[in-house]
Design a protein around this motif. Structure first.
Motif, mmCIF file in Angstrom:
data_model
loop_
_atom_site.group_PDB
_atom_site.id
_atom_site.type_symbol
_atom_site.label_atom_id
_atom_site.label_comp_id
_atom_site.label_asym_id
_atom_site.label_seq_id
_atom_site.Cartn_x
_atom_site.Cartn_y
_atom_site.Cartn_z
ATOM 1 N N HIS A 279 16.246 5.384 -52.971
ATOM 2 C CA HIS A 279 16.981 6.552 -52.556
ATOM 3 C C HIS A 279 16.840 7.646 -51.876
ATOM 4 O O HIS A 279 17.170 7.783 -50.938
ATOM 5 C CB HIS A 279 17.439 7.425 -54.273
ATOM 6 C CG HIS A 279 18.375 6.473 -54.342
ATOM 7 N ND1 HIS A 279 20.237 6.681 -54.662
ATOM 8 C CD2 HIS A 279 18.053 5.410 -56.082
ATOM 9 C CE1 HIS A 279 20.565 5.344 -56.248
ATOM 10 N NE2 HIS A 279 19.349 5.291 -56.531
ATOM 11 N N ILE A 280 14.865 7.588 -51.329
ATOM 12 C CA ILE A 280 14.551 8.448 -50.442
ATOM 13 C C ILE A 280 14.341 8.094 -49.310
ATOM 14 O O ILE A 280 14.604 8.997 -47.964
ATOM 15 C CB ILE A 280 13.516 8.561 -50.729
ATOM 16 C CG1 ILE A 280 12.696 10.343 -51.996
ATOM 17 C CG2 ILE A 280 12.123 9.650 -49.774
ATOM 18 C CD1 ILE A 280 11.778 9.598 -52.753
ATOM 19 N N TYR A 281 14.466 6.556 -48.747
ATOM 20 C CA TYR A 281 14.277 6.411 -46.728
ATOM 21 C C TYR A 281 15.286 4.819 -47.049
ATOM 22 O O TYR A 281 15.218 5.055 -45.978
ATOM 23 C CB TYR A 281 12.807 5.275 -47.599
ATOM 24 C CG TYR A 281 11.973 5.808 -47.701
ATOM 25 C CD1 TYR A 281 11.210 6.578 -46.455
ATOM 26 C CD2 TYR A 281 11.303 6.289 -49.103
ATOM 27 C CE1 TYR A 281 10.131 7.500 -46.709
ATOM 28 C CE2 TYR A 281 9.919 6.787 -49.158
ATOM 29 C CZ TYR A 281 9.487 7.429 -48.110
ATOM 30 O OH TYR A 281 8.094 8.296 -48.509
ATOM 31 N N SER A 282 15.823 4.585 -47.837
ATOM 32 C CA SER A 282 17.057 3.319 -47.456
ATOM 33 C C SER A 282 18.043 3.475 -47.942
ATOM 34 O O SER A 282 19.786 3.016 -47.478
ATOM 35 C CB SER A 282 16.229 2.334 -48.764
ATOM 36 O OG SER A 282 15.288 1.811 -47.972
ATOM 37 N N VAL A 283 18.452 5.144 -48.026
ATOM 38 C CA VAL A 283 20.527 5.711 -48.411
ATOM 39 C C VAL A 283 20.840 6.674 -47.895
ATOM 40 O O VAL A 283 19.471 7.695 -47.435
ATOM 41 C CB VAL A 283 20.282 5.549 -50.182
ATOM 42 C CG1 VAL A 283 21.597 6.392 -50.409
ATOM 43 C CG2 VAL A 283 20.192 4.822 -50.896
#
Length: 350
Positions: A279-283
């Motif tokens: 969720h931090i890096y890919s959304v």
């Protein structure tokens, strides 16, 4: 040219999603299987009735089934239910945000303790001395201290006669039947296995479905050969023992544990929302809004505080180990590095 790897992945994903859909519904096949889930008769509970320690904390607080059945029993006796209602209202006050509403609730709690529900019939769970002190309370600080004392008296009350009555009731008989049912052996044939959700140094995590109920879980399969080669047997058993002790909405829970010829298997909560790193890096935009940072931090802190209350140190906090459910709540996972602190003994292992 057909991409066989992609095709296999598509088939695995489709089967997994279909299983989740089926578990949420109530298909005829599941109805038939559930009818076969019969609790053992009361006559089969004699041995466990003798062997099980009659400890209030262990039976009515730590064990979800015991907690549920004890609450169901208390609801049948009005004086006992009165104590439960007070404890629930006090808990709501403790968890409320600071502000006028919380202050008003506090004053209402103290006023309820001070006023008898009927003439010549004081609250059954409060001492007359505490009720008198509640009548004389003037400051919020004093009221908060009195609510804490009232909670302690209410809990002591429930652990006395209500607990003894519960042990003599059909509700406790039902609890014993559930405990005998829990003791039935579990094997890999108890589950249908679906796609792999992740891989680690000792094995993999896959989605599984209980055949008889349709409920979905995540199964952590630890390869025995890899554990032995890397001296990981002690760590695996320690993780199982720690998971057995935990009861928190902020930490993944252990539903089943069994072994096959090749694997040690821990069947735990299925978290469909992915991990926090994803969720931090890919959304969307990289990073998280501050409101979500505060929300997740609070839930992670609650999980860590629960572990610390049991004398357990987590030691593996990182975004990959924080998993989200369908509603966006997070739980700590992967307790392989967690350790139990022994009184007076420092932890020196890696």
């Amino acid at each position: 040219m057909v991409d066989m790897g992609g095709l296999d992945n598509l088939i695995a994903n489709t089967a997994y999603l279909q299983a989740r859909k089926t578990s949420e519904g109530d298909s005829r096949e599941l109805q038939r299987r559930r009818r076969g889930l019969m609790l053992p008769g009361p006559q089969s509970c004699a041995e466990i009735r003798r062997a099980l320690p009659r400890d209030f904390h262990g039976l009515c607080e730590q064990q979800p089934i015991g907690r549920r059945l004890f609450r169901d029993f208390l609801a049948t006796v009005p004086p006992y239910q009165e104590a439960v209602a007070f404890l629930e209202e006090a808990q709501g006050w403790e968890l409320a945000e600071e502000g006028p509403d919380k202050d008003s609730t506090l004053r209402g709690l103290v006023a309820a303790c001070a006023a008898a529900p009927a003439p010549e019939r004081p609250h059954p769970f409060l001492s007359p001395a505490l009720a008198t002190r509640c009548q004389a309370a003037t400051s919020d600080e004093e009221r908060a201290g009195l609510v804490a004392l009232a909670k302690a008296e209410a809990m002591a009350f429930l652990q006395d006669q209500p607990f003894r009555d519960f042990l003599a009731s059909p509700f406790y008989d039902k609890f014993l039947q559930w405990k005998v049912f829990e003791m039935r052996p579990v094997s890999d044939s108890y589950f249908t296995e679906f796609r792999v959700l992740g891989k680690g140094g000792f094995g993999e995590v896959c989605a599984v479905q209980v055949r008889n109920t349709g409920k979905m879980y995540a199964c952590k399969k630890l390869d025995k050969k890899r554990l032995k080669k890397k001296n990981g047997e002690k760590m695996a058993l320690s993780e199982k023992e720690i998971l057995e002790r935990i009861s928190s909405p902020f930490i993944v829970s252990l539903a089943y544990a069994f072994e096959s010829k090749s694997h040690l298997c821990l069947v735990m909560s299925l978290m469909n929302g992915g991990d926090l790193k994803f969720h931090i890096y890919s959304v969307g935009t990289r990073g998280l809004p501050m409101s979500r940072v505060v929300f997740y931090s609070a839930q992670m802190t609650c999980g860590v505080l629960h572990l610390h209350s049991l004398g357990i140190v987590y030691r593996d906090m990182k975004p990959e180990n924080v998993l989200l459910d369908d509603l966006g709540n997070c739980r700590l996972s992967d307790l392989g590095l967690a350790v139990q602190i022994q009184d007076g003994k420092p932890i020196t292992q890696r």
